[in-house]
Design an enzyme around this catalytic site. Sequence first.
Site, mmCIF file in Angstrom:
data_model
loop_
_atom_site.group_PDB
_atom_site.id
_atom_site.type_symbol
_atom_site.label_atom_id
_atom_site.label_comp_id
_atom_site.label_asym_id
_atom_site.label_seq_id
_atom_site.Cartn_x
_atom_site.Cartn_y
_atom_site.Cartn_z
ATOM 1 N N ASP A 64 0.876 -1.164 0.000
ATOM 2 C CA ASP A 64 0.000 0.000 0.000
ATOM 3 C C ASP A 64 0.915 1.215 0.000
ATOM 4 O OD1 ASP A 64 -1.682 2.124 0.489
ATOM 5 O OD2 ASP A 64 -2.657 1.237 2.232
ATOM 6 N N TYR A 157 -9.283 14.233 -7.968
ATOM 7 C CA TYR A 157 -8.275 13.419 -8.654
ATOM 8 C C TYR A 157 -7.261 14.314 -9.348
ATOM 9 C CZ TYR A 157 -6.509 10.119 -12.202
ATOM 10 O OH TYR A 157 -5.715 9.356 -13.012
ATOM 11 N N LYS A 161 -3.072 14.845 -8.699
ATOM 12 C CA LYS A 161 -2.099 14.612 -9.766
ATOM 13 C C LYS A 161 -1.397 15.903 -10.175
ATOM 14 C CE LYS A 161 -2.486 10.143 -10.871
ATOM 15 N NZ LYS A 161 -1.338 9.215 -10.973
#
Length: 261
Positions: A64, A157, A161
Amino acid sequence: MLLKDKVVIVSGIGPGLGQHLAIHCANEGAAVVLAARTPDKLDAAEAAINALGLNTEVLKVPTDISDPDACTALVNAATERFGGVDVLLNSAYTGGKMEPVEDADLTDWRKTMDTNFFGSMQLSLAAVPSMKKRGGGAIVMVNTMVVRKAMAYNAGYGASKGALKTATAHLALELGQYGIRVNSAFMGWMWGPNVEGYVRQAAAEQGISEQQIIDGIAEHIALKRIPTDANCGKAVIMLASDYASEVTGACLDVNGGDFIP
């Protein structure tokens, strides 16, 4: 072979781009270290690599990347097995909730940031000491067209990024002196499990054919087709290879011409 005798870590192994990246690495002569949270996905990627018949050395490490200790353990496992790390392909991500910004669940944004930004950075920083010892290396961040071209309901999102894009530029500047290159590939629509699922759902919701959904997407792409995740993955491999030996800090758009700067 573009990655012959290289040790490559691929994060985010699963159906779609991550698995294709692992297969491309094997085809290009690398020893492949597979990292994902789900052991079943690691097993599937290993089986796909073994099916190539290349006798590729494969190491599977459940990871993870939002856990710093797990990132360190992954690099340590690769070093113990293969002696170090030459290439890191940061493909792991989470999409977060798709919602209007005014209704944003910022708790979800933070979780998305933990994987897409902090996770990718943690894994990169864990790999840097090994790359320094080996005299250089390559890190490729799999980023998204959403950073370059705003798309509805993708703000969380895209923000995660976008932060990764900025940090990547600074990482490239600072690590160049050690022969470590750091680049980004900005993916757009990719035909694979995720987009296939979206097309099915959108067609059902709108009461039209799946082909109509596909045509509507392709209409805005210069190549007039949705690129496949397998083909998009080849651009990532190029950035990781010596064919890009003079390239660092670059932002490569891999979207068939959906976004053209």
